[in-house]
Write a protein that holds these residues in place. Structure first.
Motif, PDB file in Angstrom:
ATOM      1  N   ARG A  58      67.736  28.850 -29.055  1.00 12.90           N
ATOM      2  CA  ARG A  58      66.597  29.701 -28.683  1.00 12.90           C
ATOM      3  C   ARG A  58      65.432  28.775 -28.370  1.00 12.90           C
ATOM      4  O   ARG A  58      64.505  28.595 -29.167  1.00 12.90           O
ATOM      5  CB  ARG A  58      66.256  30.653 -29.816  1.00 12.90           C
ATOM      6  N   ILE A  59      65.507  28.146 -27.204  1.00 13.80           N
ATOM      7  CA  ILE A  59      64.580  27.076 -26.848  1.00 13.80           C
ATOM      8  C   ILE A  59      63.132  27.556 -26.833  1.00 13.80           C
ATOM      9  O   ILE A  59      62.239  26.940 -27.429  1.00 13.80           O
ATOM     10  CB  ILE A  59      64.958  26.484 -25.478  1.00 13.80           C
ATOM     11  N   LYS A  60      62.890  28.660 -26.151  1.00 14.06           N
ATOM     12  CA  LYS A  60      61.506  29.141 -26.020  1.00 14.06           C
ATOM     13  C   LYS A  60      60.942  29.595 -27.355  1.00 14.06           C
ATOM     14  O   LYS A  60      59.769  29.324 -27.664  1.00 14.06           O
ATOM     15  CB  LYS A  60      61.449  30.270 -24.994  1.00 14.06           C
ATOM     16  N   ASP A  61      61.758  30.287 -28.152  1.00 19.13           N
ATOM     17  CA  ASP A  61      61.281  30.733 -29.466  1.00 19.13           C
ATOM     18  C   ASP A  61      60.969  29.546 -30.370  1.00 19.13           C
ATOM     19  O   ASP A  61      59.985  29.550 -31.104  1.00 19.13           O
ATOM     20  CB  ASP A  61      62.338  31.619 -30.143  1.00 19.13           C
ATOM     21  N   SER A 104      78.751  23.892 -11.857  1.00 25.37           N
ATOM     22  CA  SER A 104      78.810  23.726 -13.312  1.00 25.37           C
ATOM     23  C   SER A 104      78.005  22.508 -13.757  1.00 25.37           C
ATOM     24  O   SER A 104      77.222  22.576 -14.713  1.00 25.37           O
ATOM     25  CB  SER A 104      80.265  23.585 -13.755  1.00 25.37           C
ATOM     26  N   SER A 105      78.192  21.383 -13.058  1.00 23.14           N
ATOM     27  CA  SER A 105      77.448  20.161 -13.398  1.00 23.14           C
ATOM     28  C   SER A 105      75.965  20.353 -13.169  1.00 23.14           C
ATOM     29  O   SER A 105      75.130  19.921 -13.973  1.00 23.14           O
ATOM     30  CB  SER A 105      77.957  18.985 -12.554  1.00 23.14           C
ATOM     31  N   GLN A 106      75.636  21.012 -12.061  1.00 20.87           N
ATOM     32  CA  GLN A 106      74.223  21.228 -11.743  1.00 20.87           C
ATOM     33  C   GLN A 106      73.548  22.092 -12.801  1.00 20.87           C
ATOM     34  O   GLN A 106      72.418  21.812 -13.218  1.00 20.87           O
ATOM     35  CB  GLN A 106      74.115  21.891 -10.368  1.00 20.87           C
ATOM     36  N   GLU A 107      74.267  23.114 -13.271  1.00 24.53           N
ATOM     37  CA  GLU A 107      73.718  23.981 -14.307  1.00 24.53           C
ATOM     38  C   GLU A 107      73.519  23.213 -15.613  1.00 24.53           C
ATOM     39  O   GLU A 107      72.532  23.406 -16.324  1.00 24.53           O
ATOM     40  CB  GLU A 107      74.648  25.171 -14.535  1.00 24.53           C
ATOM     41  N   SER A 108      74.466  22.325 -15.919  1.00 25.03           N
ATOM     42  CA  SER A 108      74.357  21.515 -17.132  1.00 25.03           C
ATOM     43  C   SER A 108      73.140  20.592 -17.061  1.00 25.03           C
ATOM     44  O   SER A 108      72.385  20.471 -18.030  1.00 25.03           O
ATOM     45  CB  SER A 108      75.632  20.697 -17.320  1.00 25.03           C
ATOM     46  N   TYR A 109      72.941  19.943 -15.907  1.00 26.63           N
ATOM     47  CA  TYR A 109      71.768  19.088 -15.722  1.00 26.63           C
ATOM     48  C   TYR A 109      70.478  19.902 -15.873  1.00 26.63           C
ATOM     49  O   TYR A 109      69.498  19.441 -16.455  1.00 26.63           O
ATOM     50  CB  TYR A 109      71.796  18.443 -14.335  1.00 26.63           C
ATOM     51  N   ARG A 110      70.496  21.101 -15.323  1.00 26.00           N
ATOM     52  CA  ARG A 110      69.296  21.953 -15.416  1.00 26.00           C
ATOM     53  C   ARG A 110      68.975  22.303 -16.854  1.00 26.00           C
ATOM     54  O   ARG A 110      67.807  22.343 -17.255  1.00 26.00           O
ATOM     55  CB  ARG A 110      69.511  23.234 -14.596  1.00 26.00           C
ATOM     56  N   GLN A 111      70.017  22.572 -17.644  1.00 23.50           N
ATOM     57  CA  GLN A 111      69.792  22.894 -19.052  1.00 23.50           C
ATOM     58  C   GLN A 111      69.161  21.714 -19.788  1.00 23.50           C
ATOM     59  O   GLN A 111      68.244  21.887 -20.587  1.00 23.50           O
ATOM     60  CB  GLN A 111      71.122  23.274 -19.713  1.00 23.50           C
ATOM     61  N   VAL A 112      69.682  20.517 -19.508  1.00 14.66           N
ATOM     62  CA  VAL A 112      69.134  19.310 -20.139  1.00 14.66           C
ATOM     63  C   VAL A 112      67.670  19.132 -19.763  1.00 14.66           C
ATOM     64  O   VAL A 112      66.806  18.910 -20.624  1.00 14.66           O
ATOM     65  CB  VAL A 112      69.938  18.054 -19.723  1.00 14.66           C
ATOM     66  N   PHE A 113      67.382  19.230 -18.467  1.00 18.50           N
ATOM     67  CA  PHE A 113      66.022  19.010 -17.993  1.00 18.50           C
ATOM     68  C   PHE A 113      65.072  20.105 -18.485  1.00 18.50           C
ATOM     69  O   PHE A 113      63.941  19.821 -18.885  1.00 18.50           O
ATOM     70  CB  PHE A 113      66.001  18.957 -16.465  1.00 18.50           C
ATOM     71  N   LYS A 114      65.549  21.352 -18.472  1.00 18.79           N
ATOM     72  CA  LYS A 114      64.718  22.467 -18.930  1.00 18.79           C
ATOM     73  C   LYS A 114      64.344  22.302 -20.397  1.00 18.79           C
ATOM     74  O   LYS A 114      63.168  22.425 -20.771  1.00 18.79           O
ATOM     75  CB  LYS A 114      65.472  23.788 -18.730  1.00 18.79           C
ATOM     76  N   ALA A 115      65.345  22.009 -21.225  1.00 21.35           N
ATOM     77  CA  ALA A 115      65.084  21.853 -22.655  1.00 21.35           C
ATOM     78  C   ALA A 115      64.149  20.683 -22.924  1.00 21.35           C
ATOM     79  O   ALA A 115      63.216  20.784 -23.726  1.00 21.35           O
ATOM     80  CB  ALA A 115      66.403  21.650 -23.405  1.00 21.35           C
TER      81      ALA A 115
END
Length: 498
Positions: free
Chosen positions: A155-158, A4-15
């Motif tokens: 909708r980050i990419k859009d 869960s934490s790893q996914e949250s970090y990934r979302q932050v970094f991806k965005a």
């Protein structure tokens, strides 16, 4: 580290990566556009553009009520809860309110057109230019409503596509207008940019599924008051910041002259070029994500810590690169006359990581819809910064502004942390504390090396510390998001396609 934490970090970094890349792309497009525009309309054209845009920006801030940004919280919350009915009501309410604020801005500008022309140009020759530009309030307001839907639903990419395409189309429409019509093309170019922005935001926002609901106009008015209340406080905060910026410039002008003001503003401008886009990129996704969990204090605390960690890992190496490149960058962007700003800007490196933490904490009140609290915290921060800069400049001159930047953020972050510990049981995580301490130590050592060692040795040490900071960031990011594993998976998938 759990999944869960790893996914949250990934979302932050991806965005942050997506929006950061978008910012860099738009800066590059803006530089090309500015270069071509400078050759076609010259300094006179830039002057006219500024004199038209400045009063319109002020009117837009007052009549727009900040609704396009404040509504993101409501959209993000209802969307995260999966309440399609309330989500649709929120979107419909927002779309009605932005039409009202847009028409209000348009009407105010038309009524004040002749006065605006006299105050900006000393005559009424540009009255019809202001009348024509009044349409941009309606276009901009509706566009901000559509963009709020994109940000709120993440909708980050859009959103990134809309901004990038808008930047390209803005250049493609404005440059021909400048080429064929010269100074007369300025007003059509501004309107064309607003039209492009609206069409793109509308196109991408329409791809977000919104349930058809019946909402009376009286219900929309009542539900929209929460947007307006929060937006009004944000508008007041923005106006307070503008007033303080003007007041500090006037103070420095009185104490040291206009040249000092030029150095002061250029110092902040070059800092904004380096790190402003990072904060903008992080805010684009952070605010709606934080809003979606605003009712859970534990999740809020975790998300603030995670955002601050990623921010430090990105901003740390950038600030060391900033410190290393200042003697080259300043003459490149300005002239050698501006080298006097270096002592001031060097101090900023020490305070910027504190700003990352203060910035991450600053969104909590916004995400929770506590408009009065948000304004109060902003007021405290503004008072601390204003008094620090006035005192720093009085004692140490322009370099004292840099010292004041560090002192103000030490005080502000300490105040914010204590406040949220007492009111919301917030806590700084061990990971954030260790990461901040390590990266801050690198920044302080780099600052001391360029400040007190001979140039060659000082900047050599700074370069070594920059390399260490990059390796540290890469290592810590890999621990949080395992991007090396992601890279390997991407590579395997790419090979299969070949």
């Amino acid at each position: 580290m759990n999944d869960s934490s790893q996914e949250s970090y990934r979302q932050v970094f991806k965005a942050t990566s997506i929006f950061g890349g978008t910012q860099v792309f738009n800066i590059a497009i803006g530089l090309v556009r500015s270069k071509l525009a400078a050759s076609l309309i010259g300094t006179a054209g830039y002057g006219i553009n500024s004199l038209l845009s400045a009063p319109l920006g002020l009117i837009g801030s007052l009549t727009g009520l900040g609704i396009g940004f404040s509504a993101i919280r409501n959209i993000a919350t209802t969307h995260a809860e999966g309440d399609q009915e309330q989500f649709a009501r929120t979107v419909k309410t927002l779309r009605r309110w932005v039409w009202v604020t847009g028409l209000l801005g348009m009407l105010v500008t038309i009524c004040l057109a002749s006065s605006l022309s006299r105050s900006s140009f000393g005559n009424e020759d540009y009255t019809w230019a202001f009348v024509a530009l009044s349409i941009t309030f309606l276009l901009g307001a509706v566009s901000s409503g559509q963009s709020a839907v994109l940000y709120g639903t993440r909708r980050i990419k859009d959103t990134a596509r809309s901004v990038m395409i808008g930047g390209v189309l803005g250049a493609l429409t404005s440059i021909p207008l400048y080429y064929f019509y010269g100074l007369k093309g300025i007003v059509p170019a501004i309107i064309a940019a607003s039209c492009t922005s609206l069409l793109l935001s509308w196109y991408f926002a329409r791809r977000v599924p919104v349930k058809a609901v019946d909402v009376s106009y009286s219900e929309s008015f009542r539900e929209g008051l929460s947007f307006a209340k929060m937006g009004f406080m944000m508008t007041l905060s923005g106006l307070m910041g503008s007033a303080v910026a003007y007041g500090l410039s006037a103070f420095i002008s009185h104490m040291g002259g206009v040249s000092e003001v030029g150095l002061y503003n250029s110092g902040w401008s070059i800092t904004e070029r380096y790190v402003g886009m990072v904060f903008a990129a992080m805010a684009a996704d952070y605010y709606p994500r934080l809003s979606s969990v605003s009712g859970d204090r534990t999740k809020v605390s975790d998300m603030v810590n995670q955002q601050a960690e990623i921010g430090i890992l990105i901003v740390g190496p950038i600030m060391l690169l900033y410190l290393l490149s200042l003697p080259i960058l300043i003459p490149l962007l300005y002239t050698s006359e501006f080298l006097g700003v270096i002592p001031f800007t060097q101090w900023v490196v020490i305070g910027m990581l504190l700003k990352v933490i203060g910035w991450s904490l600053g969104f909590i009140a916004l995400a929770q819809g506590k408009s009065a609290l948000y304004f109060r915290l902003e007021l405290v921060g503004t008072v601390i910064q204003t008094l620090s800069i006035m005192g720093g400049y009085t004692i140490w001159g322009l370099e004292g502004v840099g010292v004041a930047f560090v002192i103000s953020y030490v005080l502000y972050v300490t105040y914010m942390v204590i406040f949220y510990i007492k009111t919301q049981s917030f806590s700084i995580s061990k990971q954030l504390f260790l990461l901040f301490t390590g990266m801050q130590l690198l920044c302080i050592l780099a600052f001391l090396s360029v400040k007190f060692l001979p140039n060659f040795y000082g900047y050599t040490v700074c370069l070594l510390l920059l390399i260490i900071s990059i390796l540290l960031s890469a290592h810590e990011l890999n621990k949080r998001i395992e991007f090396m594993n992601i890279y390997q998976k991407f590579k395997k998938r790419f090979r299969r396609k070949k």
